[in-house]
Write a protein that holds these residues in place. Structure first.
Motif, PDB file in Angstrom:
ATOM      1  N   ALA A 197       0.836  -1.207   0.000  1.00 51.69           N
ATOM      2  CA  ALA A 197       0.000   0.000   0.000  1.00 51.69           C
ATOM      3  C   ALA A 197       0.865   1.250   0.000  1.00 51.69           C
ATOM      4  O   ALA A 197       2.015   1.236   0.437  1.00 51.69           O
ATOM      5  CB  ALA A 197      -0.923   0.001   1.223  1.00 51.69           C
ATOM      6  N   GLY A 198       0.274   2.346  -0.468  1.00 51.83           N
ATOM      7  CA  GLY A 198       0.979   3.626  -0.446  1.00 51.83           C
ATOM      8  C   GLY A 198       0.772   4.382   0.842  1.00 51.83           C
ATOM      9  O   GLY A 198       1.502   5.326   1.151  1.00 51.83           O
ATOM     10  N   ALA A 199      -0.238   3.979   1.624  1.00 55.23           N
ATOM     11  CA  ALA A 199      -0.534   4.633   2.903  1.00 55.23           C
ATOM     12  C   ALA A 199      -1.365   3.680   3.744  1.00 55.23           C
ATOM     13  O   ALA A 199      -2.026   2.775   3.220  1.00 55.23           O
ATOM     14  CB  ALA A 199      -1.286   5.949   2.686  1.00 55.23           C
ATOM     15  N   GLY A 200      -1.333   3.884   5.047  1.00 59.71           N
ATOM     16  CA  GLY A 200      -2.134   3.082   5.964  1.00 59.71           C
ATOM     17  C   GLY A 200      -2.897   3.962   6.917  1.00 59.71           C
ATOM     18  O   GLY A 200      -2.337   4.919   7.473  1.00 59.71           O
ATOM     19  N   ILE A 201      -4.194   3.682   7.093  1.00 63.40           N
ATOM     20  CA  ILE A 201      -5.034   4.450   8.020  1.00 63.40           C
ATOM     21  C   ILE A 201      -5.702   3.481   8.984  1.00 63.40           C
ATOM     22  O   ILE A 201      -6.371   2.533   8.567  1.00 63.40           O
ATOM     23  CB  ILE A 201      -6.113   5.259   7.279  1.00 63.40           C
ATOM     24  CG1 ILE A 201      -5.479   6.255   6.307  1.00 63.40           C
ATOM     25  CG2 ILE A 201      -7.009   5.994   8.279  1.00 63.40           C
ATOM     26  CD1 ILE A 201      -6.505   7.074   5.519  1.00 63.40           C
ATOM     27  N   ILE A 202      -5.496   3.729  10.265  1.00 62.05           N
ATOM     28  CA  ILE A 202      -6.140   2.938  11.313  1.00 62.05           C
ATOM     29  C   ILE A 202      -7.236   3.793  11.936  1.00 62.05           C
ATOM     30  O   ILE A 202      -6.964   4.903  12.408  1.00 62.05           O
ATOM     31  CB  ILE A 202      -5.140   2.539  12.413  1.00 62.05           C
ATOM     32  CG1 ILE A 202      -3.908   1.853  11.832  1.00 62.05           C
ATOM     33  CG2 ILE A 202      -5.820   1.645  13.455  1.00 62.05           C
ATOM     34  CD1 ILE A 202      -2.770   1.690  12.831  1.00 62.05           C
ATOM     35  N   GLU A 203      -8.463   3.291  11.944  1.00 64.66           N
ATOM     36  CA  GLU A 203      -9.513   3.991  12.687  1.00 64.66           C
ATOM     37  C   GLU A 203      -9.499   3.513  14.132  1.00 64.66           C
ATOM     38  O   GLU A 203      -9.545   2.313  14.403  1.00 64.66           O
ATOM     39  CB  GLU A 203     -10.898   3.750  12.097  1.00 64.66           C
ATOM     40  CG  GLU A 203     -11.973   4.521  12.871  1.00 64.66           C
ATOM     41  CD  GLU A 203     -13.390   4.269  12.407  1.00 64.66           C
ATOM     42  OE1 GLU A 203     -14.326   4.700  13.111  1.00 64.66           O
ATOM     43  OE2 GLU A 203     -13.570   3.638  11.341  1.00 64.66           O
ATOM     44  N   GLY A 204      -9.417   4.453  15.051  1.00 65.69           N
ATOM     45  CA  GLY A 204      -9.398   4.115  16.466  1.00 65.69           C
ATOM     46  C   GLY A 204     -10.754   3.658  16.971  1.00 65.69           C
ATOM     47  O   GLY A 204     -11.749   3.610  16.240  1.00 65.69           O
ATOM     48  N   VAL A 205     -10.788   3.325  18.254  1.00 60.51           N
ATOM     49  CA  VAL A 205     -12.010   2.838  18.894  1.00 60.51           C
ATOM     50  C   VAL A 205     -12.315   3.726  20.097  1.00 60.51           C
ATOM     51  O   VAL A 205     -11.422   4.098  20.848  1.00 60.51           O
ATOM     52  CB  VAL A 205     -11.854   1.361  19.329  1.00 60.51           C
ATOM     53  CG1 VAL A 205     -10.688   1.164  20.278  1.00 60.51           C
ATOM     54  CG2 VAL A 205     -13.139   0.826  19.944  1.00 60.51           C
TER      55      VAL A 205
END
Length: 430
Positions: free
Chosen positions: A81-89
């Motif tokens: 991937a060119g970028a990674g996004i984690i959505e928090g909880v």
């Protein structure tokens, strides 16, 4: 080096899911392959992420998973991937016990920066105190930027930007209220991705972000190397199985790594529409929304009869367990006959939320997972085996039955066994 970050908020309801979906779609428009992740056990948000990014959303959960497994999942999925996004909880520091399993703990563990989404609707320079606390409370994380949500005027944003600057956090922009990008809630959380108009909502969220947020600055501030990890996912010593997975509008709460861990071959089938079970070693009935499809499930008597004659192994979780019971009663009080493989009746009347991590010991074999449902047993079932204990995250004993027969393992818990397949199979194949 690639942009990678975790989207967090001081509390639930600040808009982090909408921001995450908008960012996934916006960066995809820029030509980036964006890998979405979800901190915690939620199985609905990753479905939304998958639609927004065009890549499967992956759960990262430090309670249900080993640390080596979390690292492996992150590295493997972000590699191309060119970028990674984690959505928090929940809120940034909210965990199962204090900060354990929280968004902040995950960001520190993976060494990724945090982008904070703040609901500033009724806040001005007091944002400085809030940001100061979040910046200094846990020194192991870096808050790379802040997005102020529900801000309608440039003058309001100017005050908030000054507050952020005084604390040393970069303000990336603000988002005015826009009702047509709101994703309405359903009784277990967000609406499902197949709901009408969902793609258009994501596109409008992306348009909104592109108009008000400095995306190039966000990407620049979140450039980080991906940590090298030497671990590898364990293989089951039992050998993998042919697995039939119930998957349709009624059953779809699945952790993909569960299937990956145990299946040499996967055959999906629909309890709503199909009349014949697949020829497999194990049937897997995950959770979902069976309560929204009771007439169709009950009317599909061919499928119910197939199940009653089936002699192979069955794993059923939450909605899947309800389907294997004798009957389900809807909110209006109407009762629908189900498979009758378990001596339980469940009801959507007098709903009460049951929520939290679970630890289940079966013959001293530990399985972990998560429970999230509003339905209830019409009468408390009896646990057949004294060798089954159910605990919460704090190790406190719970009255939450797990059923184990010669061919069925079932309960309200959504199991996670992506890194623990042998334990699950040892409980099934006794």
């Amino acid at each position: 080096m690639k942009p990678q970050f975790l989207i967090a908020a001081p509390h639930s309801g600040a808009g982090k899911t909408t921001v995450t979906l908008g960012l996934l779609r916006s960066l995809q428009r820029k030509g980036l392959k964006v890998q979405p992740f979800k901190c915690g056990p939620d199985y609905i948000d990753p479905m939304h992420h998958t639609i927004a990014a065009g890549r499967p959303g992956i759960n990262l959960d430090r309670f249900m998973m080993s640390d080596a497994h979390v690292q492996e999942l992150y590295k493997r999925n972000i590699a191309d991937a060119g970028a990674g996004i984690i959505e928090g909880v929940m809120g940034l520091f909210d965990g199962s016990v204090k900060m354990e399993g929280s968004s902040a703990a995950l960001a520190a563990f993976l060494d990724v920066p945090v982008i904070l989404v703040v609901n500033a609707k009724a806040m001005a320079y007091s944002a400085a105190a809030l940001l100061y606390g979040y910046k200094h409370f846990f020194k192991e994380i870096t808050i790379a930027g802040v997005i102020f949500n529900f801000v309608n005027t440039p003058s309001h944003y100017r005050i908030l930007r000054e507050a952020a600057a005084d604390i040393g956090i970069t303000a990336l922009g603000y988002l005015p209220v826009q009702d047509d990008i709101h994703i309405p809630s359903r009784h277990l959380g967000l609406h499902m991705p197949e709901d009408s108009g969902y793609e258009a909502v994501i596109d409008r969220a992306a348009d909104h972000l592109e108009k008000h947020i400095d995306l190039d600055l966000l990407l620049q501030l979140t450039l980080r190397p991906v940590r090298e990890v030497s671990t590898s996912l364990p293989q089951t010593h039992r050998g993998k199985l042919r697995v039939g997975v119930a998957y349709d509008a009624a059953f779809n709460f699945i952790y993909p790594e569960n299937v990956r861990a145990i299946a040499s071959e996967v055959k999906y089938f629909s309890p709503l529409k199909d009349t014949v079970l697949p020829d497999v070693d194990l049937l897997y009935f995950p959770g979902g929304y069976p309560e929204l499809h009771l007439p169709a499930l009950s009317a599909n008597t061919a499928m119910l009869q197939q199940l009653q004659q089936y002699s192979g192994k069955i794993l059923a979780e939450c909605g899947g367990m309800m389907y294997l019971g004798e009957a389900i009663t809807d909110e209006s009080g109407q009762t629908f006959t189900m498979a009758g493989l378990l001596p339980v009746r469940t009801s959507m009347q007098h709903k009460k939320l049951s929520l939290g991590y679970r630890q289940v010991y079966i013959d001293n074999i530990l399985l972990k997972g998560h429970e999230f449902h509003y339905s209830r047993y019409e009468k408390a079932p009896v646990i057949a085996s004294a060798d089954i204990r159910v605990l919460n995250a704090r190790g406190e004993t719970l009255d939450s039955p797990v059923f184990r027969t010669n061919n069925i393992l079932a309960g309200y818990m959504h199991f996670y066994f992506g890194d623990n397949a042998d334990s699950l199979l040892d409980c099934l194949f006794v």
